[in-house]
Design an enzyme around this catalytic site. Structure first.
Site, PDB file in Angstrom:
ATOM      1  N   GLU A 172     -13.928 -20.770 -14.790  1.00 39.56           N
ATOM      2  CA  GLU A 172     -13.695 -19.317 -14.630  1.00 39.56           C
ATOM      3  C   GLU A 172     -13.315 -19.039 -13.175  1.00 39.56           C
ATOM      4  O   GLU A 172     -13.553 -19.893 -12.306  1.00 39.56           O
ATOM      5  CB  GLU A 172     -14.965 -18.546 -14.998  1.00 39.56           C
ATOM      6  CG  GLU A 172     -15.375 -18.777 -16.444  1.00 39.56           C
ATOM      7  CD  GLU A 172     -16.592 -17.942 -16.860  1.00 39.56           C
ATOM      8  OE1 GLU A 172     -17.174 -17.233 -16.002  1.00 39.56           O
ATOM      9  OE2 GLU A 172     -16.931 -18.010 -18.051  1.00 39.56           O
ATOM     10  N   GLY A 195     -16.307 -22.897 -10.901  1.00 40.22           N
ATOM     11  CA  GLY A 195     -15.520 -24.117 -11.028  1.00 40.22           C
ATOM     12  C   GLY A 195     -16.451 -25.308 -11.144  1.00 40.22           C
ATOM     13  O   GLY A 195     -16.945 -25.631 -12.226  1.00 40.22           O
ATOM     14  N   ARG A 216     -12.906 -37.432 -18.421  1.00 39.29           N
ATOM     15  CA  ARG A 216     -12.744 -38.165 -17.147  1.00 39.29           C
ATOM     16  C   ARG A 216     -12.238 -39.579 -17.394  1.00 39.29           C
ATOM     17  O   ARG A 216     -11.500 -40.141 -16.574  1.00 39.29           O
ATOM     18  CB  ARG A 216     -14.099 -38.201 -16.414  1.00 39.29           C
ATOM     19  CG  ARG A 216     -14.462 -36.854 -15.850  1.00 39.29           C
ATOM     20  CD  ARG A 216     -15.897 -36.770 -15.375  1.00 39.29           C
ATOM     21  NE  ARG A 216     -16.161 -35.404 -14.932  1.00 39.29           N
ATOM     22  CZ  ARG A 216     -17.360 -34.867 -14.817  1.00 39.29           C
ATOM     23  NH1 ARG A 216     -18.435 -35.574 -15.110  1.00 39.29           N
ATOM     24  NH2 ARG A 216     -17.486 -33.623 -14.416  1.00 39.29           N
ATOM     25  N   ARG A 244      16.810 -52.291  -1.335  1.00 34.66           N
ATOM     26  CA  ARG A 244      17.085 -51.591  -0.072  1.00 34.66           C
ATOM     27  C   ARG A 244      17.135 -52.595   1.088  1.00 34.66           C
ATOM     28  O   ARG A 244      16.152 -53.323   1.317  1.00 34.66           O
ATOM     29  CB  ARG A 244      15.977 -50.551   0.176  1.00 34.66           C
ATOM     30  CG  ARG A 244      16.054 -49.839   1.504  1.00 34.66           C
ATOM     31  CD  ARG A 244      17.212 -48.876   1.562  1.00 34.66           C
ATOM     32  NE  ARG A 244      17.203 -48.103   2.789  1.00 34.66           N
ATOM     33  CZ  ARG A 244      18.191 -47.300   3.157  1.00 34.66           C
ATOM     34  NH1 ARG A 244      19.249 -47.159   2.380  1.00 34.66           N
ATOM     35  NH2 ARG A 244      18.113 -46.638   4.284  1.00 34.66           N
ATOM     36  N   GLU A 289     -11.456 -31.809 -14.103  1.00 27.92           N
ATOM     37  CA  GLU A 289     -12.539 -32.529 -14.795  1.00 27.92           C
ATOM     38  C   GLU A 289     -13.591 -33.037 -13.802  1.00 27.92           C
ATOM     39  O   GLU A 289     -14.184 -34.100 -13.976  1.00 27.92           O
ATOM     40  CB  GLU A 289     -11.963 -33.667 -15.637  1.00 27.92           C
ATOM     41  CG  GLU A 289     -10.857 -33.134 -16.538  1.00 27.92           C
ATOM     42  CD  GLU A 289     -10.869 -33.661 -17.934  1.00 27.92           C
ATOM     43  OE1 GLU A 289     -11.873 -34.250 -18.351  1.00 27.92           O
ATOM     44  OE2 GLU A 289      -9.863 -33.435 -18.627  1.00 27.92           O
TER      45      GLU A 289
HETATM   46  C1  LIG Z   1      -3.817 -28.157 -13.261  1.00 27.21           C
HETATM   47  C2  LIG Z   1      -5.253 -27.888 -13.589  1.00 27.21           C
HETATM   48  C3  LIG Z   1      -5.674 -27.971 -14.908  1.00 27.21           C
HETATM   49  C4  LIG Z   1      -7.010 -27.687 -15.231  1.00 27.21           C
HETATM   50  N1  LIG Z   1      -7.386 -27.731 -16.546  1.00 27.21           N
HETATM   51  C5  LIG Z   1      -8.637 -27.285 -16.903  1.00 27.21           C
HETATM   52  C6  LIG Z   1      -9.008 -27.175 -18.274  1.00 27.21           C
HETATM   53  O1  LIG Z   1      -8.248 -27.554 -19.182  1.00 27.21           O
HETATM   54  N2  LIG Z   1     -10.228 -26.651 -18.567  1.00 27.21           N
HETATM   55  C7  LIG Z   1     -11.096 -26.224 -17.614  1.00 27.21           C
HETATM   56  O2  LIG Z   1     -12.184 -25.742 -17.952  1.00 27.21           O
HETATM   57  N3  LIG Z   1     -10.771 -26.331 -16.288  1.00 27.21           N
HETATM   58  C8  LIG Z   1      -9.573 -26.846 -15.917  1.00 27.21           C
HETATM   59  N4  LIG Z   1      -9.213 -26.945 -14.586  1.00 27.21           N
HETATM   60  C9  LIG Z   1     -10.160 -26.491 -13.577  1.00 27.21           C
HETATM   61  C10 LIG Z   1     -10.841 -27.638 -12.838  1.00 27.21           C
HETATM   62  O3  LIG Z   1     -11.714 -28.332 -13.683  1.00 27.21           O
HETATM   63  C11 LIG Z   1     -11.541 -27.030 -11.605  1.00 27.21           C
HETATM   64  O4  LIG Z   1     -10.510 -26.694 -10.713  1.00 27.21           O
HETATM   65  C12 LIG Z   1     -12.521 -27.989 -10.954  1.00 27.21           C
HETATM   66  O5  LIG Z   1     -13.662 -28.164 -11.752  1.00 27.21           O
HETATM   67  C13 LIG Z   1     -12.963 -27.497  -9.568  1.00 27.21           C
HETATM   68  O6  LIG Z   1     -13.329 -26.155  -9.589  1.00 27.21           O
HETATM   69  P1  LIG Z   1     -12.670 -25.130  -8.515  1.00 27.21           P
HETATM   70  O7  LIG Z   1     -11.208 -25.363  -8.520  1.00 27.21           O
HETATM   71  O8  LIG Z   1     -13.176 -23.787  -8.829  1.00 27.21           O
HETATM   72  O9  LIG Z   1     -13.199 -25.618  -7.103  1.00 27.21           O
HETATM   73  P2  LIG Z   1     -14.654 -25.265  -6.436  1.00 27.21           P
HETATM   74  O10 LIG Z   1     -15.750 -25.611  -7.359  1.00 27.21           O
HETATM   75  O11 LIG Z   1     -14.597 -23.895  -5.869  1.00 27.21           O
HETATM   76  O12 LIG Z   1     -14.628 -26.319  -5.244  1.00 27.21           O
HETATM   77  C14 LIG Z   1     -13.873 -26.142  -4.052  1.00 27.21           C
HETATM   78  C15 LIG Z   1     -14.167 -27.324  -3.128  1.00 27.21           C
HETATM   79  O13 LIG Z   1     -15.584 -27.379  -2.848  1.00 27.21           O
HETATM   80  C16 LIG Z   1     -16.092 -28.642  -3.229  1.00 27.21           C
HETATM   81  N5  LIG Z   1     -17.459 -28.475  -3.751  1.00 27.21           N
HETATM   82  C17 LIG Z   1     -17.894 -27.612  -4.708  1.00 27.21           C
HETATM   83  N6  LIG Z   1     -19.204 -27.766  -4.937  1.00 27.21           N
HETATM   84  C18 LIG Z   1     -19.614 -28.782  -4.111  1.00 27.21           C
HETATM   85  C19 LIG Z   1     -20.859 -29.427  -3.864  1.00 27.21           C
HETATM   86  N7  LIG Z   1     -21.982 -29.091  -4.525  1.00 27.21           N
HETATM   87  N8  LIG Z   1     -20.900 -30.424  -2.928  1.00 27.21           N
HETATM   88  C20 LIG Z   1     -19.772 -30.801  -2.266  1.00 27.21           C
HETATM   89  N9  LIG Z   1     -18.584 -30.218  -2.444  1.00 27.21           N
HETATM   90  C21 LIG Z   1     -18.482 -29.226  -3.367  1.00 27.21           C
HETATM   91  C22 LIG Z   1     -15.147 -29.161  -4.298  1.00 27.21           C
HETATM   92  O14 LIG Z   1     -15.217 -30.581  -4.424  1.00 27.21           O
HETATM   93  C23 LIG Z   1     -13.816 -28.671  -3.761  1.00 27.21           C
HETATM   94  O15 LIG Z   1     -13.352 -29.564  -2.781  1.00 27.21           O
HETATM   95  C24 LIG Z   1      -7.922 -27.308 -14.218  1.00 27.21           C
HETATM   96  C25 LIG Z   1      -7.492 -27.262 -12.884  1.00 27.21           C
HETATM   97  C26 LIG Z   1      -6.179 -27.561 -12.565  1.00 27.21           C
HETATM   98  C27 LIG Z   1      -5.760 -27.498 -11.121  1.00 27.21           C
END
Ligand SMILES: Cc1cc2nc3c(=O)[nH]c(=O)nc-3n(C[C@H](O)[C@H](O)[C@H](O)COP(=O)(O)OP(=O)(O)OC[C@H]3O[C@@H](n4cnc5c(N)ncnc54)[C@H](O)[C@@H]3O)c2cc1C
Length: 384
Positions: A127, A131, A243, A268, A363
């Site tokens: 959402e 994430g 995963r 090349r 994931e």
């Molecule tokens: C192209 C694409 C397809 C996707 N497809 C799906 C899908 O089909 N279904 C679905 O449900 N989701 C999907 N996602 C979402 C994806 O799973 C999330 O983007 C991912 O889980 C990370 O969440 P976030 O982007 O909100 O990052 P955040 O959780 O906000 O994290 C931001 C940064 O903080 C770090 N971080 C967060 N918490 C911690 C912690 N406790 N300790 C250390 N570091 C931390 C993260 O590693 C990252 O570097 C997709 C994303 C993309 C880009």
């Protein structure tokens, strides 16, 4: 321990490699440039029995073992990560979740059509404000006499704008914490359910990614997947499968980088010699090969554990973390070996880098995989 593929696994590798070389790779560049969803390829994958994974044949699946499944993701990932992502979501997250947690009626209704790619599925956990912290989702499910009403929204959902069936996770009991989440099978066209495509992605451009909106969306009771309150358990078990598919797809990207670099470096010529004769170039290709071997073996180890029915969250996270980071390294070096030509879309290596990067994010990010690994090694709770 046996490092040889079985005859059946070799056969599936040969068949999928041929399909990938002839029916996916030739269209990958154009589909990426046009952000064109690969409908035709998916249809042919479905017709060829390559979308049925390990789902038993009695439900229309291909009845493969987990390593056979990984081989399909690897070979498709070698050709096009957009297609691999769509197939992974369909097989690993949707079909396998319905097979494991669904009622007999749900299995009979959805699995044969999903396995033939007649319908597409998506998996909606993320959402805007939730994430990595999946338990913090805010989408609400309220019980009514004959079903549930969903309110809220999801984002970054692969195939979300085009899927016929979405597995949607929502809070059914906000006071019950991690045991207050339920999974729902929401069909396209359900009243109060709309989607909007997310545009401008760095990679996976021919895959569809969407926001989902639920505004008083009614879901009948028969569409609850698993038991009420079991949603987080379902999501986490699905991610163990998802995963695995991502890791296998990354092995395919690394292999594609090696193939392109071997070809290019032999042709090349600089300083009067093919650049393949320079040891610093060989160093980059040799590292790719080592990473590819290691990633593939980690995937197969996780697959062997899955086959034996042994819990494999740790080994799957190790494989996903290593393979996704290695794919980014390989694609970065592949561009380096191609020099300026690698920096343009004349060669596929720039697409490999754009497509590889997301594997370290979706994931569960690389940081989340390391937290899972730390949790297992140190016996501490990572997500408190
Ligand atoms: C192209 C694409 C397809 C996707 N497809 C799906 C899908 O089909 N279904 C679905 O449900 N989701 C999907 N996602 C979402 C994806 O799973 C999330 O983007 C991912 O889980 C990370 O969440 P976030 O982007 O909100 O990052 P955040 O959780 O906000 O994290 C931001 C940064 O903080 C770090 N971080 C967060 N918490 C911690 C912690 N406790 N300790 C250390 N570091 C931390 C993260 O590693 C990252 O570097 C997709 C994303 C993309 C880009």
């Amino acid at each position: 321990m046996d490092f040889e593929l079985t005859e059946a696994q070799r056969a599936i590798k040969e068949r999928t490699a041929k399909f990938a070389d002839e029916e996916i790779a030739p269209f990958a560049k154009e589909n990426d440039e046009r952000a064109e969803f690969p409908w035709e390829i998916l249809k042919r994958l479905g017709d060829s029995g390559l979308m049925g994974g390990s789902v038993p044949r009695e439900y229309g699946g291909s009845g493969l073992d987990p390593i056979g499944e990984a081989i399909i993701f690897e070979e498709i990932g070698r050709a096009c990560s957009s297609v691999r992502t769509i197939v992974s979501v369909q097989v690993s997250l949707v079909e396998k979740s319905i097979f494991r947690w669904g009622t007999e009626e749900q299995k009979r209704n959805y699995l044969p059509r999903l396995c033939r790619a007649e319908i597409l599925g998506s998996f909606a956990l993320t959402e805007p404000l939730s994430g990595s912290d999946a338990a913090s989702i805010a989408t609400r499910a309220e019980k009514k006499s004959d079903g549930w009403v969903l309110n809220g929204g999801k984002t970054w959902i692969s195939t979300g704008g085009l899927s016929d069936i979405a597995i949607v996770f929502a809070k059914s009991d906000p006071l019950a914490g991690t045991k207050g989440i339920t999974a729902f099978l929401v069909e396209k066209g359900a009243p109060g359910f709309t989607t909007k495509e997310i545009k401008g992605k760095l990679g996976l451009r021919s895959a569809n990614t969407a926001e989902l909106f639920f505004d008083g969306c009614f879901v009948p009771s028969k569409n609850v997947l698993g038991a009420t309150g079991e949603g987080l358990k379902i999501a986490l078990s699905a991610l163990d499968n998802g995963r695995y598919g991502v890791a296998a797809g990354c092995v395919g990207i690394i292999q594609a980088c090696i193939d392109e670099c071997v070809k290019y470096s032999k042709g090349r010529v600089q300083f009067g010699k093919p650049i393949a004769s320079f040891q610093l170039v060989q160093d980059m290709i040799a590292r790719m090969h080592v990473d590819c071997d290691a990633a593939r073996l980690l995937v197969y180890r996780a697959g062997a554990l899955k086959d034996a029915g042994v819990r494999n969250t740790l080994e799957t996270s190790v494989a996903k973390y290593f393979a996704s980071e290695a794919a980014v390294r390989a694609a970065t070096d592949a561009i380096q070996i191609h020099g300026a030509y690698g920096y343009s879309n004349e060669h596929p290596v720039e697409r490999y880098l754009r497509d590889a990067k997301v594997a370290t994010i979706y994931e569960g990010t690389s940081q989340i995989q390391k937290l899972i690994i730390g949790e297992h090694l140190l016996g501490v709770k990572a997500f408190v």
